[in-house]
Design a protein around this motif. Structure first.
Motif, short mmCIF file in Angstrom:
data_model
loop_
_atom_site.label_atom_id
_atom_site.label_comp_id
_atom_site.label_asym_id
_atom_site.label_seq_id
_atom_site.Cartn_x
_atom_site.Cartn_y
_atom_site.Cartn_z
N GLY A 11 0.81 -1.22 0.00
CA GLY A 11 0.00 0.00 0.00
C GLY A 11 0.83 1.25 0.00
N PRO A 12 0.25 2.37 0.06
CA PRO A 12 -1.12 2.66 0.42
C PRO A 12 -2.12 2.45 -0.71
CG PRO A 12 0.01 4.71 -0.02
CD PRO A 12 1.02 3.61 -0.17
N ALA A 13 -1.64 2.28 -1.93
CA ALA A 13 -2.54 2.12 -3.07
C ALA A 13 -1.78 1.44 -4.19
CB ALA A 13 -3.05 3.49 -3.53
N PRO A 72 -7.29 7.95 -4.92
CA PRO A 72 -8.57 7.29 -4.68
C PRO A 72 -9.47 7.38 -5.90
CG PRO A 72 -8.01 8.73 -2.84
CD PRO A 72 -7.00 8.97 -3.92
N SER A 73 -10.20 6.29 -6.17
CA SER A 73 -10.99 6.25 -7.40
C SER A 73 -12.36 6.90 -7.25
CB SER A 73 -11.14 4.80 -7.87
OG SER A 73 -11.75 4.03 -6.85
N SER A 74 -12.88 7.03 -6.04
CA SER A 74 -14.17 7.68 -5.87
C SER A 74 -14.16 8.49 -4.58
CB SER A 74 -15.29 6.65 -5.83
OG SER A 74 -15.30 5.98 -4.58
N TRP A 75 -15.19 9.30 -4.40
CA TRP A 75 -15.25 10.14 -3.21
C TRP A 75 -15.36 9.28 -1.95
CZ3 TRP A 75 -19.40 9.98 0.09
CH2 TRP A 75 -20.55 9.36 -0.38
N ARG A 76 -15.89 8.07 -2.05
CA ARG A 76 -16.02 7.20 -0.88
C ARG A 76 -14.66 6.75 -0.36
NH1 ARG A 76 -20.52 4.21 -3.91
NH2 ARG A 76 -22.31 5.49 -3.39
N ASP A 77 -13.67 6.67 -1.24
CA ASP A 77 -12.33 6.28 -0.81
C ASP A 77 -11.69 7.35 0.06
OD1 ASP A 77 -12.57 3.92 -2.21
OD2 ASP A 77 -11.53 4.68 -3.98
#
Length: 168
Positions: free
Chosen positions: A117-119, A133-138
């Motif tokens: 990680g972190p990604a 991050p791929s979306s706002w939820r991430d």
């Protein structure tokens, strides 16, 4: 100055026994041509010649002639996988131009970086970076941590003011 001219000067420096200027020239060439395996191999060979096993492993990591001892020394010097990936000074994914050994080493390194990680690894103009991050939820956990930090700082400030008022 063209790459061939610089390599000729490096060769002339080495014939005279001037290792330091040769290393500097190869460092400049590596900065100008970060994915050039010929330059990396020359830099690894020179470091091997002067006994710098860590740098020989670093610059030979993507080539076919790096020894296991050199790779192990490089890995010990850069214990974090992401630090190792950054230390290679790549600007783009060189996988297509690598031989089997270099391709295998780089694939293992990027797989480990993605696992730790972190990604996942994303190749940008500046080199390998953790993927955004791929979306706002991430990003929600980071936002919540930020809000909690702001609240904690606010409460600490109120507590400090209260203590100061008691003392005065």
């Amino acid at each position: 100055m063209a790459k061939d001219e610089v390599l000729a000067r490096v060769s002339a420096d080495l014939q005279r026994g001037h290792y330091h200027p040769a290393l500097q020239r190869l460092a400049s060439l590596t900065a100008a041509f970060p994915a050039d395996l010929e330059v990396r191999a020359a830099r690894a060979a020179l470091n091997r010649q002067v006994g710098n096993v860590v740098e020989a492993g670093r610059w030979g990591f993507l080539t076919e002639d790096a020894t296991e001892a050199e790779i192990a020394a490089f890995e010990r010097a850069f214990p974090s996988v992401w630090a190792r990936l950054y230390a290679l000074k790549l600007r783009a994914d060189p996988t297509d131009s690598l031989g089997p050994a270099g391709r295998s080493r780089l694939a293992r390194l990027t797989e480990r970086a993605e696992r730790e990680g972190p990604a996942p690894v994303s190749w940008t103009d500046a080199g390998p970076r953790p993927e955004a991050p791929s979306s706002w939820r991430d990003g929600v956990p980071c936002l919540l941590a930020f809000i909690a930090g702001v609240i904690a700082l606010g409460l600490a400030g109120i507590g400090l003011l209260t203590v100061i008022r008691w003392l005065v």
